[in-house]
Design a protein around this motif. Structure first.
Motif, PDB file in Angstrom:
ATOM      1  N   GLU A  47       0.821  -1.216   0.000  1.00 33.85           N
ATOM      2  CA  GLU A  47       0.000   0.000   0.000  1.00 33.85           C
ATOM      3  C   GLU A  47       0.852   1.261   0.000  1.00 33.85           C
ATOM      4  OE1 GLU A  47      -2.536  -0.215   3.375  1.00 33.85           O
ATOM      5  OE2 GLU A  47      -3.837  -1.773   2.535  1.00 33.85           O
ATOM      6  N   LYS A  48       1.975   1.227   0.699  1.00 41.24           N
ATOM      7  CA  LYS A  48       2.793   2.428   0.871  1.00 41.24           C
ATOM      8  C   LYS A  48       3.988   2.474  -0.087  1.00 41.24           C
ATOM      9  CE  LYS A  48       1.498   2.732   5.760  1.00 41.24           C
ATOM     10  NZ  LYS A  48       1.059   4.136   5.945  1.00 41.24           N
ATOM     11  N   ASN A  49       4.037   1.537  -1.022  1.00 39.67           N
ATOM     12  CA  ASN A  49       5.184   1.430  -1.931  1.00 39.67           C
ATOM     13  C   ASN A  49       6.488   1.489  -1.125  1.00 39.67           C
ATOM     14  OD1 ASN A  49       6.626   1.196  -4.341  1.00 39.67           O
ATOM     15  ND2 ASN A  49       6.740   3.417  -4.624  1.00 39.67           N
ATOM     16  N   ALA A  50       6.563   0.592  -0.164  1.00 44.11           N
ATOM     17  CA  ALA A  50       7.710   0.540   0.746  1.00 44.11           C
ATOM     18  C   ALA A  50       8.511  -0.732   0.521  1.00 44.11           C
ATOM     19  CB  ALA A  50       7.228   0.592   2.195  1.00 44.11           C
ATOM     20  N   GLN A  51       9.806  -0.660   0.830  1.00 43.67           N
ATOM     21  CA  GLN A  51      10.672  -1.829   0.756  1.00 43.67           C
ATOM     22  C   GLN A  51      11.414  -2.008   2.068  1.00 43.67           C
ATOM     23  OE1 GLN A  51      13.075  -1.193  -2.878  1.00 43.67           O
ATOM     24  NE2 GLN A  51      12.157  -3.056  -3.692  1.00 43.67           N
ATOM     25  N   MET A  52      11.582  -3.269   2.442  1.00 46.09           N
ATOM     26  CA  MET A  52      12.376  -3.600   3.620  1.00 46.09           C
ATOM     27  C   MET A  52      13.838  -3.769   3.242  1.00 46.09           C
ATOM     28  SD  MET A  52      10.165  -6.499   5.647  1.00 46.09           S
ATOM     29  CE  MET A  52      11.536  -6.815   6.795  1.00 46.09           C
ATOM     30  N   ILE A  53      14.710  -3.271   4.096  1.00 41.85           N
ATOM     31  CA  ILE A  53      16.147  -3.527   3.980  1.00 41.85           C
ATOM     32  C   ILE A  53      16.588  -4.074   5.333  1.00 41.85           C
ATOM     33  CG2 ILE A  53      18.409  -2.593   3.416  1.00 41.85           C
ATOM     34  CD1 ILE A  53      17.035  -0.230   2.087  1.00 41.85           C
ATOM     35  N   ALA A  54      17.059  -5.302   5.356  1.00 40.06           N
ATOM     36  CA  ALA A  54      17.387  -5.956   6.623  1.00 40.06           C
ATOM     37  C   ALA A  54      18.841  -6.405   6.642  1.00 40.06           C
ATOM     38  CB  ALA A  54      16.470  -7.158   6.849  1.00 40.06           C
ATOM     39  N   HIS A  55      19.444  -6.333   7.821  1.00 38.96           N
ATOM     40  CA  HIS A  55      20.811  -6.806   7.989  1.00 38.96           C
ATOM     41  C   HIS A  55      20.820  -8.293   8.337  1.00 38.96           C
ATOM     42  CE1 HIS A  55      24.920  -7.176   9.681  1.00 38.96           C
ATOM     43  NE2 HIS A  55      25.190  -6.196   8.828  1.00 38.96           N
ATOM     44  N   PHE A  82      21.568  -0.706  -2.071  1.00 45.56           N
ATOM     45  CA  PHE A  82      20.213  -1.063  -2.463  1.00 45.56           C
ATOM     46  C   PHE A  82      19.243   0.091  -2.205  1.00 45.56           C
ATOM     47  CE2 PHE A  82      16.001  -2.827  -1.662  1.00 45.56           C
ATOM     48  CZ  PHE A  82      15.832  -3.668  -2.756  1.00 45.56           C
ATOM     49  N   GLY A  83      19.336   0.683  -1.022  1.00 43.94           N
ATOM     50  CA  GLY A  83      18.447   1.785  -0.689  1.00 43.94           C
ATOM     51  C   GLY A  83      18.607   2.967  -1.622  1.00 43.94           C
ATOM     52  N   ALA A  84      19.846   3.245  -2.012  1.00 44.56           N
ATOM     53  CA  ALA A  84      20.112   4.380  -2.894  1.00 44.56           C
ATOM     54  C   ALA A  84      19.507   4.182  -4.273  1.00 44.56           C
ATOM     55  CB  ALA A  84      21.620   4.597  -3.011  1.00 44.56           C
ATOM     56  N   GLN A  85      19.412   2.921  -4.710  1.00 42.20           N
ATOM     57  CA  GLN A  85      18.913   2.640  -6.056  1.00 42.20           C
ATOM     58  C   GLN A  85      17.430   2.252  -6.099  1.00 42.20           C
ATOM     59  OE1 GLN A  85      21.705   0.458  -8.726  1.00 42.20           O
ATOM     60  NE2 GLN A  85      22.903   0.170  -6.873  1.00 42.20           N
ATOM     61  N   SER A  86      16.830   2.100  -4.921  1.00 41.49           N
ATOM     62  CA  SER A  86      15.436   1.665  -4.862  1.00 41.49           C
ATOM     63  C   SER A  86      14.497   2.745  -5.409  1.00 41.49           C
ATOM     64  CB  SER A  86      15.060   1.356  -3.408  1.00 41.49           C
ATOM     65  OG  SER A  86      13.671   1.140  -3.280  1.00 41.49           O
ATOM     66  N   ASP A  87      13.410   2.306  -6.067  1.00 43.74           N
ATOM     67  CA  ASP A  87      12.408   3.258  -6.537  1.00 43.74           C
ATOM     68  C   ASP A  87      11.199   3.315  -5.599  1.00 43.74           C
ATOM     69  OD1 ASP A  87      11.273   0.815  -7.039  1.00 43.74           O
ATOM     70  OD2 ASP A  87      10.999   1.116  -9.185  1.00 43.74           O
ATOM     71  N   ALA A  88      11.344   2.772  -4.395  1.00 45.78           N
ATOM     72  CA  ALA A  88      10.269   2.825  -3.404  1.00 45.78           C
ATOM     73  C   ALA A  88      10.121   4.242  -2.859  1.00 45.78           C
ATOM     74  CB  ALA A  88      10.553   1.862  -2.259  1.00 45.78           C
ATOM     75  N   ASP A  89       8.932   4.547  -2.373  1.00 41.92           N
ATOM     76  CA  ASP A  89       8.705   5.839  -1.711  1.00 41.92           C
ATOM     77  C   ASP A  89       9.149   5.797  -0.258  1.00 41.92           C
ATOM     78  OD1 ASP A  89       7.440   7.008  -3.977  1.00 41.92           O
ATOM     79  OD2 ASP A  89       5.588   5.939  -3.471  1.00 41.92           O
ATOM     80  N   MET A  90       9.195   4.594   0.295  1.00 46.29           N
ATOM     81  CA  MET A  90       9.502   4.426   1.715  1.00 46.29           C
ATOM     82  C   MET A  90      10.461   3.253   1.890  1.00 46.29           C
ATOM     83  SD  MET A  90       6.794   3.602   4.798  1.00 46.29           S
ATOM     84  CE  MET A  90       5.961   5.205   4.624  1.00 46.29           C
ATOM     85  N   LEU A  91      11.463   3.438   2.730  1.00 52.33           N
ATOM     86  CA  LEU A  91      12.390   2.372   3.093  1.00 52.33           C
ATOM     87  C   LEU A  91      12.214   2.065   4.571  1.00 52.33           C
ATOM     88  CD1 LEU A  91      15.628   3.695   1.335  1.00 52.33           C
ATOM     89  CD2 LEU A  91      13.997   2.019   0.445  1.00 52.33           C
ATOM     90  N   VAL A  92      12.119   0.794   4.896  1.00 53.02           N
ATOM     91  CA  VAL A  92      12.046   0.377   6.294  1.00 53.02           C
ATOM     92  C   VAL A  92      13.302  -0.414   6.595  1.00 53.02           C
ATOM     93  CG1 VAL A  92      10.679  -0.722   8.086  1.00 53.02           C
ATOM     94  CG2 VAL A  92       9.543   0.224   6.075  1.00 53.02           C
ATOM     95  N   VAL A  93      14.169   0.130   7.432  1.00 58.95           N
ATOM     96  CA  VAL A  93      15.476  -0.446   7.703  1.00 58.95           C
ATOM     97  C   VAL A  93      15.422  -1.247   9.001  1.00 58.95           C
ATOM     98  CG1 VAL A  93      17.907   0.042   8.118  1.00 58.95           C
ATOM     99  CG2 VAL A  93      16.622   1.426   6.470  1.00 58.95           C
ATOM    100  N   CYS A  94      15.612  -2.537   8.873  1.00 60.46           N
ATOM    101  CA  CYS A  94      15.662  -3.424  10.047  1.00 60.46           C
ATOM    102  C   CYS A  94      17.129  -3.691  10.343  1.00 60.46           C
ATOM    103  CB  CYS A  94      14.918  -4.721   9.762  1.00 60.46           C
ATOM    104  SG  CYS A  94      13.150  -4.493   9.458  1.00 60.46           S
ATOM    105  N   GLY A  95      17.616  -3.021  11.349  1.00 52.83           N
ATOM    106  CA  GLY A  95      19.026  -3.113  11.700  1.00 52.83           C
ATOM    107  C   GLY A  95      19.279  -2.177  12.859  1.00 52.83           C
ATOM    108  N   VAL A  96      20.349  -1.401  12.778  1.00 54.01           N
ATOM    109  CA  VAL A  96      20.652  -0.422  13.823  1.00 54.01           C
ATOM    110  C   VAL A  96      20.682   0.976  13.211  1.00 54.01           C
ATOM    111  CG1 VAL A  96      21.804  -2.011  15.396  1.00 54.01           C
ATOM    112  CG2 VAL A  96      23.130  -0.907  13.588  1.00 54.01           C
TER     113      VAL A  96
END
Length: 358
Positions: A47-55, A82-96
């Motif tokens: 719904e939010k055009n978001a992508q997860m980035i996880a460590h 990956f985050g820099a090249q993503s075309d998502a509107d929102m990034l959700v970073v699972c890490g620190v």
């Protein structure tokens, strides 16, 4: 022999220990709760055009979910790329937190969220910006090279940011340019880089509470029990532990070693969160957690970062639904830090150290 910048003040180390001990791991869930939250997160991501980035060090549940939804599970270098090249509107970073800051730094137009903004890093905490700035001012003719595990404010003081996946190549490049180097914050990684490159650096004396706990006594005893096991070690570990290793390298190097070497058994000296990816790629291999205690060892982390453990399905769902845990960076600081991070990424892409997103 290299110059050592300074020992981290005892009161700072005490504060880091207290921070680690006061962390609250993500809540434990049963299978039904996990299924409900996973479905909700998948819906919200779409719904939010978001992508997860996880460590690699977060829970199996989060790593699996990131992969299932078209996100990324990686080391800090690949996460940033990956985050820099993503075309998502929102990034959700699972890490620190420094990982979320890097994502925001490279993608200021995107909303960057984290399940828990209190998920910090002992290396970040061991290198306060003000103290580090005062130190750097004493060496105006040195290039400042900082590990990715630092705050955006420290990155803004740096000429180069590096990760364990590209530090050797970047420091070698600077050596070829005849540059003098200040290194921060991890003392063990800095020592390993010096040994591998022949460069003498002025080293700030921070450390990772996970890797600093690995000790030779326990590792040697375990190796006696498993003489057919290869020992693989992250270079944030103490030098005497690194010296016992058959393979030393970044999380990606360690994963590739398990996947590609013919050996069937491995003793792994890094955060045990990495076992998910290792077993996924090499299910037939036997993995053993390296011991964090010696004859008189004290375990703060027990081979798992307490701040990585703060990421969970529930707070991930909450941050997506309510858009909480947003990373905000002052623009002047972001632009200063961006220069050193972009320099790292450009160098790494040119050398083939990171991949272009498909």
């Amino acid at each position: 022999m290299s110059s050592l910048a300074k020992t981290v003040p005892l009161e700072l180390l005490g504060r880091i220990d207290k921070l680690a001990q006061s962390t609250q791991p993500a809540m434990s869930l049963d299978d039904e709760e996990k299924a409900t939250l996973t479905a909700k997160i998948k819906r919200l991501l779409k719904e939010k055009n978001a992508q997860m980035i996880a460590h690699y060090y977060v829970s199996d549940d989060l790593q699996a979910l990131a992969e299932e939804t078209g996100g990324k599970v990686a080391d800090s270098l690949e996460m940033a790329n990956f985050g820099a090249q993503s075309d998502a509107d929102m990034l959700v970073v699972c890490g620190v937190r420094f990982m979320g800051e890097t994502a925001k730094m490279l993608s200021p137009e995107k909303t960057v969220l984290m399940p828990d903004l209190n998920a910090t890093c002992s290396l970040d905490e061991s290198c306060p910006p003000k103290a580090f700035a005062e130190f750097c001012a004493q060496y105006p003719d040195h290039k400042v090279v900082v590990y990715a595990n630092t705050s955006v404010e420290v990155k803004a003081l740096a000429d180069w940011v590096v990760t364990s996946g590209n530090a050797l190549e970047i420091v070698t490049h600077l050596k070829e340019q005849g540059e003098k180097i200040i290194w921060a914050p991890d003392r063990h990684l800095g020592h390993w880089i010096e040994k591998e490159t022949g460069v003498e650096m002025i080293r700030w004396q921070g450390h990772c509470i996970v890797h600093d706990e690995f000790q030779t006594y326990g590792l040697m005893e375990l190796a006696k029990e498993h003489p057919d096991a290869k020992i693989i070690v992250h270079p944030e570990s103490p030098a005497e532990v690194v010296d016992l290793a058959d393979v030393v390298g970044s999380t990606r190097v360690m994963i590739e070693a398990v996947q590609n070497l013919p050996d069937q058994k491995f003793i792994v000296a890094t955060d045990y969160g990495i076992f998910y990816k290792m077993q996924q790629l090499a299910p037939e291999k036997q993995l053993i957690v390296a011991p964090t205690g010696g004859k008189a060892g004290s375990c703060i982390s027990c081979a798992h970062c307490p701040w990585m453990a703060m990421n969970g399905l529930q707070n991930l769902a909450d941050c997506l639904e309510n858009e909480t845990g947003e990373i905000v960076i002052e623009e002047s600081i972001r632009l200063k830090a961006l220069q050193s991070v972009e320099r790292m990424l450009t160098f790494s892409r040119e050398k083939g150290l990171v991949k272009t997103n498909p």
